[in-house]
Design a protein around this motif. Structure first.
Motif, PDB file in Angstrom:
ATOM      1  N   VAL A  66       0.729  -1.040   0.041  1.00  0.00           N
ATOM      2  CA  VAL A  66       0.102  -0.137  -0.072  1.00  0.00           C
ATOM      3  C   VAL A  66       0.766   1.263  -0.005  1.00  0.00           C
ATOM      4  N   MET A  67       1.971   1.325   0.715  1.00  0.00           N
ATOM      5  CA  MET A  67       2.805   2.544   0.864  1.00  0.00           C
ATOM      6  C   MET A  67       3.646   2.707  -0.340  1.00  0.00           C
ATOM      7  N   LEU A  68       4.334   1.647  -0.897  1.00  0.00           N
ATOM      8  CA  LEU A  68       5.129   1.681  -1.961  1.00  0.00           C
ATOM      9  C   LEU A  68       4.735   1.896  -3.360  1.00  0.00           C
ATOM     10  N   ARG A  69       5.074   2.959  -4.089  1.00  0.00           N
ATOM     11  CA  ARG A  69       4.360   3.214  -5.234  1.00  0.00           C
ATOM     12  C   ARG A  69       4.588   2.043  -6.440  1.00  0.00           C
ATOM     13  N   PRO A  70       5.664   1.575  -6.517  1.00  0.00           N
ATOM     14  CA  PRO A  70       5.837   0.410  -7.409  1.00  0.00           C
ATOM     15  C   PRO A  70       4.921  -0.866  -7.325  1.00  0.00           C
ATOM     16  N   THR A  71       4.581  -0.836  -5.859  1.00  0.00           N
ATOM     17  CA  THR A  71       3.645  -2.079  -5.813  1.00  0.00           C
ATOM     18  C   THR A  71       2.188  -1.429  -5.729  1.00  0.00           C
ATOM     19  N   TRP A  72       2.159  -0.395  -5.064  1.00  0.00           N
ATOM     20  CA  TRP A  72       0.702   0.323  -5.289  1.00  0.00           C
ATOM     21  C   TRP A  72      -0.125   0.484  -6.426  1.00  0.00           C
ATOM     22  N   ARG A  73       0.612   0.984  -7.355  1.00  0.00           N
ATOM     23  CA  ARG A  73       0.026   1.159  -8.747  1.00  0.00           C
ATOM     24  C   ARG A  73      -0.526  -0.207  -9.368  1.00  0.00           C
ATOM     25  N   PRO A  74       0.182  -1.215  -9.367  1.00  0.00           N
ATOM     26  CA  PRO A  74      -0.756  -2.394  -9.908  1.00  0.00           C
ATOM     27  C   PRO A  74      -1.620  -2.876  -9.185  1.00  0.00           C
ATOM     28  N   ALA A  75      -1.406  -2.915  -7.691  1.00  0.00           N
ATOM     29  CA  ALA A  75      -2.322  -3.273  -6.808  1.00  0.00           C
ATOM     30  C   ALA A  75      -3.513  -2.535  -6.420  1.00  0.00           C
ATOM     31  N   ARG A  76      -3.397  -1.284  -6.976  1.00  0.00           N
ATOM     32  CA  ARG A  76      -4.794  -0.458  -7.052  1.00  0.00           C
ATOM     33  C   ARG A  76      -5.867  -0.931  -7.937  1.00  0.00           C
ATOM     34  N   HIS A  77      -5.470  -1.656  -8.951  1.00  0.00           N
ATOM     35  CA  HIS A  77      -6.506  -2.290  -9.881  1.00  0.00           C
ATOM     36  C   HIS A  77      -7.479  -3.127  -8.900  1.00  0.00           C
ATOM     37  N   ALA A  78      -6.894  -3.902  -7.908  1.00  0.00           N
ATOM     38  CA  ALA A  78      -7.709  -4.711  -7.218  1.00  0.00           C
ATOM     39  C   ALA A  78      -8.743  -3.758  -6.321  1.00  0.00           C
ATOM     40  N   VAL A  79      -8.257  -2.724  -5.831  1.00  0.00           N
ATOM     41  CA  VAL A  79      -8.997  -1.814  -5.149  1.00  0.00           C
ATOM     42  C   VAL A  79     -10.210  -1.305  -5.799  1.00  0.00           C
ATOM     43  N   THR A  80      -9.792  -1.088  -7.236  1.00  0.00           N
ATOM     44  CA  THR A  80     -10.694  -0.437  -8.135  1.00  0.00           C
ATOM     45  C   THR A  80     -11.937  -1.341  -8.610  1.00  0.00           C
ATOM     46  N   ILE A  81     -11.540  -2.866  -8.497  1.00  0.00           N
ATOM     47  CA  ILE A  81     -12.607  -3.894  -8.694  1.00  0.00           C
ATOM     48  C   ILE A  81     -13.519  -3.782  -7.261  1.00  0.00           C
ATOM     49  N   ALA A  82     -12.789  -3.802  -6.244  1.00  0.00           N
ATOM     50  CA  ALA A  82     -13.746  -3.571  -5.054  1.00  0.00           C
ATOM     51  C   ALA A  82     -14.483  -2.512  -5.077  1.00  0.00           C
ATOM     52  N   HIS A  83     -14.184  -1.158  -5.423  1.00  0.00           N
ATOM     53  CA  HIS A  83     -14.873   0.003  -5.425  1.00  0.00           C
ATOM     54  C   HIS A  83     -16.013  -0.115  -6.158  1.00  0.00           C
ATOM     55  N   GLU A  84     -15.480  -0.423  -7.693  1.00  0.00           N
ATOM     56  CA  GLU A  84     -16.849  -0.460  -8.638  1.00  0.00           C
ATOM     57  C   GLU A  84     -17.866  -1.553  -8.229  1.00  0.00           C
ATOM     58  N   GLY A  85     -17.217  -2.715  -7.839  1.00  0.00           N
ATOM     59  CA  GLY A  85     -18.308  -3.532  -7.346  1.00  0.00           C
ATOM     60  C   GLY A  85     -19.324  -3.242  -6.117  1.00  0.00           C
ATOM     61  N   GLY A  86     -18.624  -2.351  -5.173  1.00  0.00           N
ATOM     62  CA  GLY A  86     -19.515  -1.881  -4.067  1.00  0.00           C
ATOM     63  C   GLY A  86     -20.836  -0.858  -4.935  1.00  0.00           C
ATOM     64  N   HIS A  87     -20.206  -0.009  -6.094  1.00  0.00           N
ATOM     65  CA  HIS A  87     -21.285   0.892  -6.574  1.00  0.00           C
ATOM     66  C   HIS A  87     -22.257  -0.105  -7.145  1.00  0.00           C
ATOM     67  N   ALA A  88     -21.796  -1.359  -7.983  1.00  0.00           N
ATOM     68  CA  ALA A  88     -22.692  -2.108  -8.600  1.00  0.00           C
ATOM     69  C   ALA A  88     -23.748  -2.625  -7.686  1.00  0.00           C
ATOM     70  N   LEU A  89     -23.222  -3.230  -6.578  1.00  0.00           N
ATOM     71  CA  LEU A  89     -23.855  -4.017  -5.783  1.00  0.00           C
ATOM     72  C   LEU A  89     -25.195  -3.029  -5.195  1.00  0.00           C
ATOM     73  N   ALA A  90     -24.682  -1.898  -4.976  1.00  0.00           N
ATOM     74  CA  ALA A  90     -25.432  -0.666  -4.164  1.00  0.00           C
ATOM     75  C   ALA A  90     -26.671  -0.471  -5.076  1.00  0.00           C
ATOM     76  N   ALA A  91     -26.329  -0.206  -6.490  1.00  0.00           N
ATOM     77  CA  ALA A  91     -27.093   0.113  -7.435  1.00  0.00           C
ATOM     78  C   ALA A  91     -28.114  -1.082  -7.578  1.00  0.00           C
ATOM     79  N   LEU A  92     -27.811  -2.346  -7.412  1.00  0.00           N
ATOM     80  CA  LEU A  92     -28.747  -3.508  -7.629  1.00  0.00           C
ATOM     81  C   LEU A  92     -29.619  -3.458  -6.572  1.00  0.00           C
ATOM     82  N   VAL A  93     -29.094  -3.353  -5.198  1.00  0.00           N
ATOM     83  CA  VAL A  93     -29.974  -3.601  -3.944  1.00  0.00           C
ATOM     84  C   VAL A  93     -30.920  -2.395  -3.777  1.00  0.00           C
ATOM     85  N   THR A  94     -30.585  -1.220  -4.433  1.00  0.00           N
ATOM     86  CA  THR A  94     -31.690  -0.027  -4.388  1.00  0.00           C
ATOM     87  C   THR A  94     -32.674  -0.012  -5.318  1.00  0.00           C
TER      88      THR A  94
END
Length: 270
Positions: A66-94
């Motif tokens: 999380v703290m180092l730029r060389p590892t955070w940049r590719p790992a951030r794609h995993a966070v984006t998956i969770a982030h957009e998945g949260g939007h998607a699930l909330a949209a369906l639930v509501t």
């Protein structure tokens, strides 16, 4: 020739030419049943946690990712998956209609849904993104607390598979397939100790990445480039300043980190 415990073929008989079609169907059915039984056993089974030092090591590795730029940049794609998945699930639930999800090469993403442009459903959908990684980390910590490390991996794979059906661009498809393959490979082929360590690493990463993305959000807003961010959209929807929503995200994610760590820490005691 002795019959395999997984494939009940009669002694002296060989599966291949000359085997009856019905017998082949039974063998194939047993094979598929065995695979499903293994997955179900992984999900509901209890696994002993790794050594204390190994679990602390996964926490340190997650901090470095999380703290180092060389590892955070590719790992951030995993966070984006969770982030957009949260939007998607909330949209369906509501009750909103989910149109699709796009993941971009700069680790940003976009979730499109149709419905009322204002109201509670839209507010919940907009607020779900920056809370989703921490919520998933909290769920995983709860499973680890109950010694269900493999359930963490299979749950992640199930969520990735469901989300894959709504991906609407090639870059997003590529990111999802890579993430899904990594999780499946560890879940299916790795040894039990490696699977448990990976589950702890993923959990720590999600819990730590949540607050990090909120700090990045505020840094973007401070540079005047956050007018379309979730916080500013919520500000326009609720007429509450976007900074309030940034603070809400940060407090929520930090609370999830504390609770998640508390759930994991008791398992570190011999």
């Amino acid at each position: 020739m002795r019959a395999s415990p997984y494939f009940p073929v009669p002694v002296g008989r060989r599966v291949g030419r000359g085997t009856e079609p019905g017998e082949l169907a039974r063998v194939g059915g047993v094979r598929e049943m065995t695979r499903l039984q293994r997955i179900w056993t992984d999900i509901v089974g209890v696994q002993d946690p790794p050594a204390i030092t190994a679990i602390w090591l996964t926490a340190v590795v997650a901090v470095l990712i999380v703290m180092l730029r060389p590892t955070w940049r590719p790992a951030r794609h995993a966070v984006t998956i969770a982030h957009e998945g949260g939007h998607a699930l909330a949209a369906l639930v509501t009750g909103r209609k989910l149109s699709g999800i796009r993941l971009h090469s700069d680790s940003s993403g976009l979730t499109l849904s149709r419905g009322k442009p204002r109201g509670l459903g839209m507010i919940v959908t907009a607020a779900a993104g920056y809370t989703a990684p921490s919520l998933l980390g909290l769920l995983a910590a709860g499973l680890l607390h109950q010694r269900h490390a493999l359930a963490v991996l299979w749950t992640a794979l199930l969520l990735l598979t469901a989300m894959l059906l709504k991906i609407r661009n090639f870059r997003g498809l590529y990111v999802m397939l890579v993430a899904g393959f990594v999780v499946f490979a560890v879940s299916w082929w790795a040894s039990a100790p490696v699977q448990s360590l990976f589950a702890y690493l993923v959990t720590w990463f999600l819990l730590l990445a949540g607050p990090k993305t909120v700090l990045e959000l505020q840094a973007t807003r401070r540079r005047g480039r956050g007018s379309s961010s979730d916080a500013d959209q919520l500000g326009r929807l609720t007429r509450v300043p976007g900074l309030f929503w940034v603070g809400f995200f940060l407090v929520f994610d930090l609370a999830a980190l504390v609770v998640g760590a508390w759930l994991i820490v008791p398992r570190l005691v011999p």
